[in-house]
Design a protein around this motif. Structure first.
Motif, short mmCIF file in Angstrom:
data_model
loop_
_atom_site.label_atom_id
_atom_site.label_comp_id
_atom_site.label_asym_id
_atom_site.label_seq_id
_atom_site.Cartn_x
_atom_site.Cartn_y
_atom_site.Cartn_z
N GLU A 184 1.01 -1.27 0.07
CA GLU A 184 -0.14 -0.15 -0.22
C GLU A 184 1.08 1.19 0.04
OE1 GLU A 184 -3.07 -0.09 2.65
OE2 GLU A 184 -3.16 -2.23 2.92
N PHE A 185 0.73 2.17 -0.97
CA PHE A 185 1.52 3.48 -0.92
C PHE A 185 0.68 4.49 -0.84
CE2 PHE A 185 3.36 0.20 -3.70
CZ PHE A 185 4.69 0.19 -3.31
N ASP A 186 1.21 5.66 -0.48
CA ASP A 186 0.43 6.88 -0.60
C ASP A 186 0.44 7.49 -1.83
OD1 ASP A 186 3.08 8.07 -0.67
OD2 ASP A 186 2.99 8.68 1.31
N GLY A 187 0.13 8.73 -1.95
CA GLY A 187 -0.04 9.62 -3.50
C GLY A 187 1.27 9.87 -3.91
N GLU A 188 2.20 9.86 -2.90
CA GLU A 188 3.52 10.42 -3.51
C GLU A 188 4.60 9.13 -3.73
OE1 GLU A 188 5.12 13.26 -0.56
OE2 GLU A 188 3.43 14.58 -1.21
N GLY A 189 3.91 7.75 -3.68
CA GLY A 189 4.76 6.62 -3.79
C GLY A 189 5.58 6.11 -2.61
N ARG A 190 5.20 6.83 -1.55
CA ARG A 190 5.92 6.16 -0.10
C ARG A 190 5.14 5.04 0.18
NH1 ARG A 190 6.47 11.81 0.80
NH2 ARG A 190 4.57 11.78 1.98
N LEU A 191 5.90 3.94 0.66
CA LEU A 191 5.17 2.67 1.19
C LEU A 191 4.43 2.93 2.63
CD1 LEU A 191 4.83 -0.37 0.46
CD2 LEU A 191 6.75 -0.78 1.85
N LEU A 192 3.19 2.71 2.70
CA LEU A 192 2.59 2.86 3.87
C LEU A 192 2.42 1.53 4.72
CD1 LEU A 192 -0.36 5.09 2.85
CD2 LEU A 192 1.70 5.61 3.88
N SER A 193 2.39 0.52 4.03
CA SER A 193 2.36 -0.90 4.68
C SER A 193 2.47 -2.18 3.71
CB SER A 193 0.54 -0.96 5.27
OG SER A 193 -0.19 -1.15 4.14
N LEU A 194 3.03 -3.13 4.48
CA LEU A 194 3.23 -4.48 3.53
C LEU A 194 2.40 -5.75 4.09
CD1 LEU A 194 4.50 -6.19 1.57
CD2 LEU A 194 6.38 -6.27 2.95
N THR A 215 2.70 -5.06 8.36
CA THR A 215 3.48 -4.08 8.77
C THR A 215 3.11 -2.83 8.51
OG1 THR A 215 5.36 -5.80 8.61
CG2 THR A 215 6.06 -3.67 8.87
N GLU A 216 3.12 -1.90 9.29
CA GLU A 216 2.69 -0.53 8.87
C GLU A 216 3.89 0.28 9.18
OE1 GLU A 216 -0.74 0.81 11.10
OE2 GLU A 216 -1.99 -0.71 10.01
N PHE A 217 4.38 1.13 8.11
CA PHE A 217 5.36 1.88 8.37
C PHE A 217 5.33 3.55 8.43
CE2 PHE A 217 6.28 -1.48 5.41
CZ PHE A 217 7.47 -1.94 5.90
N SER A 221 9.23 4.65 12.57
CA SER A 221 9.25 3.12 13.00
C SER A 221 8.34 2.41 11.99
CB SER A 221 8.64 2.95 14.48
OG SER A 221 7.14 3.41 14.34
N ALA A 222 8.24 1.09 12.55
CA ALA A 222 7.52 0.06 11.64
C ALA A 222 6.79 -0.81 12.82
CB ALA A 222 8.18 -0.78 10.88
N MET A 223 5.62 -1.19 12.76
CA MET A 223 4.79 -2.00 13.61
C MET A 223 4.19 -3.06 12.80
SD MET A 223 1.75 -1.01 16.16
CE MET A 223 0.62 -0.48 15.04
N SER A 224 4.26 -4.10 13.22
CA SER A 224 3.85 -5.49 12.87
C SER A 224 2.83 -6.06 13.34
CB SER A 224 5.05 -6.61 12.31
OG SER A 224 6.03 -6.04 11.49
#
Length: 362
Positions: A184-194, A215-217, A221-224
């Protein structure tokens, strides 16, 4: 002193049968390819799918169609080849020389044996390769959101979400993907979650992820989190995904075996892959058994009803064998009988019936 004569007899029967099989084979494949081409013409104009790409799609599937049509071609060609020998009197001469029906049928099976091995190799190499290329070509032209990668991996885009799956199969109205990753990416192409899941099942309009680790970025930090099941909201067209999934009957043995091992390790239902695996293993044997048991219908064609009657009876035998095989295999799946054992019964029944016929009409 008799062995050279038998070699000459084998050559005579084999050439007659193989010539008829070749003509029948090419005709059936050409008709089937033309039928599919007509269907594909109706898809021209969808996305960038052109008439040239439709023709390329059909040509890429021709090796697979040769594999699929060989059983019917071998049966019909065997009947036509022996029928030609009967019409010319050569079959009668062979019978008068002391050759039994069983011996002549063995010559037919001997002539088709080498060709059957070559067709089995075709079904493991060019057939699946061409099918994957055809599916990739069709998907790339018809949709920008779904694509097939090398090795058959499926990639799709749903807005700002990118999905990949290592493999998949369809069961009725359900679509089951394995080895799923959801980016999942945001409108600017940054990874939000996997999200990494063992599988994703689409049924009755909903997607469900199995054994999923999400995993949310964030910038800091990152939280799984881990879930046995999770709902997945997606606007992906399941019919388009299904079109990108290589059907089990088109897969080579190595891919079927890999899918079976994966599903067994994860305690999932692998029956569709296992049935396709053993059906492919038994394919050469079933073709030879069917031809061996059907060619007696060519004997006496001039005396009792003509070749058309014998051809009709042979085709009925082929359809009956296919129905019997499907019924026994499905019965085995329902009752927990191993697919290898279930696929053994139909040819054994046919062999027993054939030998009973040969003993009565030697």
């Amino acid at each position: 002193m008799r062995w050279p004569m038998f070699k000459q007899v084998d050559r005579l029967v084999a050439m007659a049968v193989l010539t008829a099989v070749g003509m029948t084979w090419v005709t059936l494949v050409a008709l089937d390819a033309f039928r599919i081409f007509i269907i594909e013409i109706n898809e021209v104009g969808q996305g960038q799918y052109s008439l040239t790409k439709a023709a390329a799609y059909v040509l890429l599937t021709v090796p697979r169609r040769f594999y699929e049509m060989f059983g019917y071609s071998a049966l019909i060609g065997g009947l036509l080849g022996l029928g030609g020998l009967a019409n010319s009197g050569e079959l009668t001469a062979l019978r008068a020389a002391g050759l039994s029906k069983l011996r002549i049928c063995a010559s037919v099976a001997l002539g088709l044996g080498v060709l059957t091995i070559a067709v089995a190799l075709l079904g493991e190499t060019l057939g699946p390769f061409g099918e994957r290329k055809a599916q990739a070509l069709s998907l790339a032209a018809k949709s920008k959101d779904v694509a097939l990668a090398k090795g058959g991996a499926l990639w799709a885009r749903d807005g700002e979400t990118v999905i990949s799956a290592k493999r998949g199969h369809t069961r009725g109205g359900e679509i089951d993907l394995a080895g799923v990753r959801v980016f999942e990416f945001d409108g600017e192409g940054r990874l939000l979650s996997l999200s990494v899941a063992d599988g994703a099942l689409h049924t009755q309009g909903d997607w469900t992820l199995r054994n999923v680790r999400r995993t949310e970025f964030s910038p800091e930090s990152a939280m799984s989190t881990q879930h046995a099941e999770a709902r997945w909201k997606s606007g992906l067209d399941p019919h388009l995904l299904a079109a990108g999934i290589i059907q089990t009957q088109y897969m080579p043995l190595r891919d079927l075996s890999r899918n079976i091992d994966y599903l067994d390790r994860n305690r999932q239902d692998a029956s569709s892959f296992r049935n396709a695996y053993w059906a492919r293993i038994f394919y050469p044997f079933n073709v030879l058994v069917l031809v061996f048991c059907a060619v007696p219908f060519a004997f006496g064609a001039l005396r009792s009803g003509g070749l058309s009657k014998r051809l009709f009876l042979g085709i009925v035998l082929a359809l009956g064998f296919q129905l019997l095989q499907n019924a026994i295999v499905n019965f085995g799946v329902i009752n927990g009988i191993h697919s290898a054992l279930a696929n053994t019964f139909p040819p054994l029944i046919l062999i027993a019936a054939a030998f009973a016929y040969f003993r009565r009409n030697a």
